[in-house]
Design a protein around this motif. Structure first.
Motif, PDB file in Angstrom:
ATOM      1  N   PRO A  87      -2.593  -3.837   3.863  1.00 30.81           N
ATOM      2  CA  PRO A  87      -2.802  -2.384   3.950  1.00 30.81           C
ATOM      3  C   PRO A  87      -1.934  -1.661   2.919  1.00 30.81           C
ATOM      4  O   PRO A  87      -0.803  -2.063   2.643  1.00 30.81           O
ATOM      5  N   ASP A  92      -5.593   5.337   2.978  1.00 28.20           N
ATOM      6  CA  ASP A  92      -6.658   4.789   3.807  1.00 28.20           C
ATOM      7  C   ASP A  92      -7.378   3.701   3.016  1.00 28.20           C
ATOM      8  O   ASP A  92      -8.575   3.807   2.727  1.00 28.20           O
ATOM      9  N   SER A  94      -6.936  -0.797   1.667  1.00 30.10           N
ATOM     10  CA  SER A  94      -6.259  -2.089   1.688  1.00 30.10           C
ATOM     11  C   SER A  94      -6.573  -2.801   0.384  1.00 30.10           C
ATOM     12  O   SER A  94      -7.524  -2.461  -0.308  1.00 30.10           O
ATOM     13  N   ARG A 113      -8.136   1.146   5.627  1.00 30.06           N
ATOM     14  CA  ARG A 113      -6.841   0.531   5.956  1.00 30.06           C
ATOM     15  C   ARG A 113      -7.056  -0.456   7.098  1.00 30.06           C
ATOM     16  O   ARG A 113      -7.567  -0.118   8.154  1.00 30.06           O
ATOM     17  N   ILE A 114      -6.652  -1.708   6.875  1.00 35.13           N
ATOM     18  CA  ILE A 114      -6.777  -2.773   7.874  1.00 35.13           C
ATOM     19  C   ILE A 114      -5.399  -3.379   8.072  1.00 35.13           C
ATOM     20  O   ILE A 114      -4.769  -3.824   7.103  1.00 35.13           O
ATOM     21  N   VAL A 115      -4.919  -3.400   9.314  1.00 30.62           N
ATOM     22  CA  VAL A 115      -3.608  -3.984   9.618  1.00 30.62           C
ATOM     23  C   VAL A 115      -3.790  -5.212  10.505  1.00 30.62           C
ATOM     24  O   VAL A 115      -4.818  -5.365  11.165  1.00 30.62           O
ATOM     25  N   ASP A 122       2.480  -2.459   9.509  1.00 34.71           N
ATOM     26  CA  ASP A 122       1.757  -2.563   8.240  1.00 34.71           C
ATOM     27  C   ASP A 122       1.697  -4.002   7.737  1.00 34.71           C
ATOM     28  O   ASP A 122       1.813  -4.263   6.544  1.00 34.71           O
ATOM     29  N   SER A 124       0.242  -7.643   6.633  1.00 38.50           N
ATOM     30  CA  SER A 124      -0.950  -8.155   5.954  1.00 38.50           C
ATOM     31  C   SER A 124      -1.661  -9.174   6.835  1.00 38.50           C
ATOM     32  O   SER A 124      -1.035  -9.877   7.618  1.00 38.50           O
TER      33      SER A 124
END
Length: 155
Positions: A87, A92, A94, A113-115, A122, A124
């Motif tokens: 992210p 917003d 990744s 955004r992907i967590v 935050d 990866s």
């Protein structure tokens, strides 16, 4: 006799060129497969964030499941030594990045955004191994109640 020697040398030269072409094509094939998988993840994450709403406590969270293939090393594909979705802080988005066994690297922007597992962190998302991988994307609230796409990769 000279004909046989020339024929053997010509055969070796052709096989050498064919081997080099197959080796160069292996990286291209793997990269094409990875880009297709990353695009599928992006599409699912964007669709989840744009078209779903957070659910009340006690109800199932909206989710999407993405299956994609990570090629292993073979005659026509190069192996993948590292694949992660990181992210971007305060954005917003990744970044998906990968490293192939031959040292080829690339990165691609995912417009969501992907967590990893925890909506307040935050971290990866690392996707390991080769073969078919499943990534479950879930829309959950963060500490402020804002929607966050959380990734839960299969083992």
């Amino acid at each position: 006799m000279i004909r046989y020697v020339l024929a053997a040398l010509l055969t070796v030269a052709i096989l050498g060129l064919a081997g080099a072409a197959i080796d160069a094509g292996a990286s291209d094939t793997t990269e094409r497969d990875l880009h297709r998988g990353i695009a599928d993840v992006e599409e699912a994450a964007v669709e989840l964030a744009e078209y779903e709403e957070l659910t009340p406590p006690g109800h199932p969270d909206p989710q999407r499941v993405v299956e994609f293939s990570i090629p292993g090393r073979s005659l026509i594909t190069e192996g993948v030594s590292h694949l992660e979705i990181e992210p971007v802080a305060d954005a917003d988005a990744s970044i998906a990045r990968y490293v192939l066994d031959d040292g080829t690297t690339d990165r691609e922007v995912i417009e969501q955004r992907i967590v990893y597992r925890d909506p307040t962190d935050d971290r990866s998302t690392e996707i390991e191994g080769s073969g078919t991988r499943t990534l479950r994307l879930v829309l959950v609230p963060d500490e402020n109640g804002d929607p966050v796409v959380v990734a839960e990769p299969s083992a």
